[in-house]
Design a protein around this motif. Sequence first.
Motif, mmCIF file in Angstrom:
data_model
loop_
_atom_site.group_PDB
_atom_site.id
_atom_site.type_symbol
_atom_site.label_atom_id
_atom_site.label_comp_id
_atom_site.label_asym_id
_atom_site.label_seq_id
_atom_site.Cartn_x
_atom_site.Cartn_y
_atom_site.Cartn_z
ATOM 1 N N PRO A 212 34.711 -18.755 -31.540
ATOM 2 C CA PRO A 212 34.934 -17.307 -31.621
ATOM 3 C C PRO A 212 33.731 -16.538 -32.138
ATOM 4 O O PRO A 212 33.594 -15.346 -31.879
ATOM 5 C CB PRO A 212 36.111 -17.191 -32.590
ATOM 6 N N LYS A 213 32.865 -17.220 -32.867
ATOM 7 C CA LYS A 213 31.689 -16.528 -33.416
ATOM 8 C C LYS A 213 30.643 -16.278 -32.334
ATOM 9 O O LYS A 213 29.808 -15.392 -32.476
ATOM 10 C CB LYS A 213 31.060 -17.369 -34.539
ATOM 11 N N GLU A 214 30.665 -17.108 -31.308
ATOM 12 C CA GLU A 214 29.730 -16.908 -30.197
ATOM 13 C C GLU A 214 30.520 -16.839 -28.905
ATOM 14 O O GLU A 214 30.576 -17.790 -28.143
ATOM 15 C CB GLU A 214 28.719 -18.066 -30.118
ATOM 16 N N PRO A 215 31.152 -15.681 -28.696
ATOM 17 C CA PRO A 215 32.098 -15.571 -27.596
ATOM 18 C C PRO A 215 31.435 -15.707 -26.241
ATOM 19 O O PRO A 215 30.356 -15.174 -26.007
ATOM 20 C CB PRO A 215 32.697 -14.174 -27.764
ATOM 21 N N LYS A 216 32.104 -16.456 -25.367
ATOM 22 C CA LYS A 216 31.600 -16.694 -24.022
ATOM 23 C C LYS A 216 32.198 -15.643 -23.078
ATOM 24 O O LYS A 216 31.566 -15.195 -22.145
ATOM 25 C CB LYS A 216 32.037 -18.102 -23.613
ATOM 26 N N TYR A 217 33.441 -15.234 -23.379
ATOM 27 C CA TYR A 217 34.123 -14.300 -22.478
ATOM 28 C C TYR A 217 34.172 -12.878 -23.037
ATOM 29 O O TYR A 217 33.696 -11.938 -22.432
ATOM 30 C CB TYR A 217 35.558 -14.763 -22.222
ATOM 31 N N LEU A 218 34.753 -12.742 -24.210
ATOM 32 C CA LEU A 218 35.002 -11.420 -24.760
ATOM 33 C C LEU A 218 33.822 -10.979 -25.622
ATOM 34 O O LEU A 218 33.773 -11.270 -26.819
ATOM 35 C CB LEU A 218 36.314 -11.450 -25.568
ATOM 36 N N LYS A 219 32.912 -10.236 -25.003
ATOM 37 C CA LYS A 219 31.665 -9.879 -25.674
ATOM 38 C C LYS A 219 31.718 -8.465 -26.255
ATOM 39 O O LYS A 219 32.378 -7.588 -25.722
ATOM 40 C CB LYS A 219 30.516 -9.945 -24.669
ATOM 41 N N VAL A 220 30.962 -8.283 -27.319
ATOM 42 C CA VAL A 220 30.807 -6.958 -27.897
ATOM 43 C C VAL A 220 29.499 -6.353 -27.363
ATOM 44 O O VAL A 220 28.530 -7.066 -27.121
ATOM 45 C CB VAL A 220 30.777 -7.025 -29.436
ATOM 46 N N VAL A 221 29.522 -5.038 -27.134
ATOM 47 C CA VAL A 221 28.291 -4.331 -26.795
ATOM 48 C C VAL A 221 28.084 -3.341 -27.932
ATOM 49 O O VAL A 221 28.809 -2.358 -28.037
ATOM 50 C CB VAL A 221 28.415 -3.596 -25.454
ATOM 51 N N TRP A 222 27.145 -3.642 -28.763
ATOM 52 C CA TRP A 222 27.007 -2.896 -30.031
ATOM 53 C C TRP A 222 26.956 -1.382 -29.847
ATOM 54 O O TRP A 222 26.205 -0.870 -29.016
ATOM 55 C CB TRP A 222 25.782 -3.372 -30.812
ATOM 56 N N GLY A 223 27.790 -0.752 -30.670
ATOM 57 C CA GLY A 223 27.816 0.712 -30.634
ATOM 58 C C GLY A 223 28.586 1.280 -29.465
ATOM 59 O O GLY A 223 28.818 2.471 -29.384
ATOM 60 N N ILE A 224 29.011 0.430 -28.534
ATOM 61 C CA ILE A 224 29.723 0.934 -27.364
ATOM 62 C C ILE A 224 31.136 0.371 -27.268
ATOM 63 O O ILE A 224 32.101 1.117 -27.290
ATOM 64 C CB ILE A 224 28.921 0.637 -26.066
ATOM 65 N N GLY A 225 31.259 -0.915 -27.197
ATOM 66 C CA GLY A 225 32.609 -1.457 -27.117
ATOM 67 C C GLY A 225 32.646 -2.918 -26.727
ATOM 68 O O GLY A 225 31.705 -3.666 -26.983
ATOM 69 N N TYR A 226 33.767 -3.296 -26.093
ATOM 70 C CA TYR A 226 33.936 -4.690 -25.680
ATOM 71 C C TYR A 226 34.061 -4.788 -24.170
ATOM 72 O O TYR A 226 34.447 -3.842 -23.496
ATOM 73 C CB TYR A 226 35.200 -5.271 -26.312
ATOM 74 N N LYS A 227 33.769 -5.987 -23.675
ATOM 75 C CA LYS A 227 33.964 -6.260 -22.249
ATOM 76 C C LYS A 227 34.189 -7.747 -22.039
ATOM 77 O O LYS A 227 33.873 -8.567 -22.896
ATOM 78 C CB LYS A 227 32.734 -5.823 -21.453
ATOM 79 N N ILE A 228 34.748 -8.071 -20.877
ATOM 80 C CA ILE A 228 34.791 -9.465 -20.454
ATOM 81 C C ILE A 228 33.566 -9.688 -19.590
ATOM 82 O O ILE A 228 33.350 -8.968 -18.610
ATOM 83 C CB ILE A 228 36.058 -9.753 -19.619
ATOM 84 N N GLU A 229 32.771 -10.656 -19.978
ATOM 85 C CA GLU A 229 31.535 -10.878 -19.224
ATOM 86 C C GLU A 229 31.840 -11.573 -17.899
ATOM 87 O O GLU A 229 32.534 -12.563 -17.853
ATOM 88 C CB GLU A 229 30.569 -11.725 -20.043
#
Lengths: 230, 230
Positions: free
Chosen positions: B212-229
């Motif tokens: 979970p500390k190095e997510p492969k799927y659910l990524k954060v985009v700093w200052g913007i939000g989250y996405k599924i890569e």
Amino acid sequence: MSKYNVLVVDDEDEIREAIEVYLRNEDIKVIKAKDGIDALNVLEEEDIHLILMDIMMPRMDGIKATFKIRETRNIPIIILSAKSEDTDKILGLNIGADDYITKPFNPLELAARVKSQLRRYISLGNYKATEDEISVRGLILNKSAKTVSVDGEELKLTALEYKILELLMENCGRIFSMEEIYERVWKEPSYNVENTVAVHIRRIREKIEINPKEPKYLKVVWGIGYKIEK
Amino acid sequence: MSKYNVLVVDDEDEIREAIEVYLRNEDIKVIKAKDGIDALNVLEEEDIHLILMDIMMPRMDGIKATFKIRETRNIPIIILSAKSEDTDKILGLNIGADDYITKPFNPLELAARVKSQLRRYISLGNYKATEDEISVRGLILNKSAKTVSVDGEELKLTALEYKILELLMENCGRIFSMEEIYERVWKEPSYNVENTVAVHIRRIREKIEINPKEPKYLKVVWGIGYKIEK
DNA sequence: CATCAATTTAAGAATTTTGTAAGAATTTCA
DNA sequence: TGAAATTCTTACAAAATTCTTAAATTGATG
């Protein structure tokens, strides 16, 4: 799957043969029956994908036959009729037919409607709509005998318990909320749906599960509902 | 489930309103669109169970619209048209329409055909879009079963976690801010959006990610939000 | 009408999910 | 590098949902 079997039910020889000609070249095999009783017999024997049903026939007419077939099966039925009054159309559609064509019909239209219904039926993936026996990992429900067994041992479910289990097993894997289960099994409103359904789920589990506290078949999906696990 | 939503696509006001009147008392809610483009927009927003589609319309005609809708969805489409030639019927049916009614139509017949298609659609149980499964590099979300699996192993998400993940996966690659996620999943205001969403993202990651500390799927985009890569 | 099985009701227990809060960790940018 | 902004983590409290039990009611049958 490249060949579809279409059952033509009509007492006039020429019509049956004309339809066979019209549907040639369409990956369709035409099987013929003279009336509703014939049709029911054919349905027992053959794997039929669509029925073209005349209304006016000796012995058993098309309305009765459609009604009868719909009791147990869900294959597309297209009504053929010389009567073009709307009342007949309504009647035909409400007994469970899927489409309606008036005689004399245009061959191209006939073929198009047949293909349209077939496409839909096949695309929806369940042209085995009414399997008699549903089986999931040792749990077997027999619809005509209305019996349920686990690992070969037959269980005694009450009528209600059976109905709930049938609903869940027929849609194995799909989740049903308590409200939906109540609505589809009881068909009347209640103010106590949660408790009622929960109690019955408990009883079903007591019968079908080895350890009701850790169900193998009848699972809860928290906040959503229950399902039979595939 | 007692109300069905029928989308009427026709540029003539009177026709749209007439149909609304005809379908009253049938547990049907009529939603109206002026042309194909309108229709596509409505389909994004509303849960539509059947479409009545006129052929002649400005901007995008009924044939094009039907074709477009069929690319992704499988709901019943009934074509309405003033042209009664067979060639048109064939055309209409082969682009994926399920039935065809010529104007002027009889109100009772219209209602019967609508009900017939609805019954069929509903009875076959899959009145969900045909795209049932969303898959991204081993992470698979099944919308009708409401299940999620990673590398073949099924996970147990809560209803909320599932909703968030569905939102992100349906729009795979798109970035959602915490506010947007909150708004679209909860549909109510909160004063604690950041914490709340973050906690749920954490919980989802704990389930779907190997680390979970190095997510492969659910990524954060700093200052913007989250996405599924992707 | 008595009896038995099936079903419903009701209420508290148990479980699971969701929300909150606060501090820790990470990233950004001056 | 250091301050500010943003995200992450954790633990606990609250809320929601399901489970269980037992007693009451209903309905069918002899």
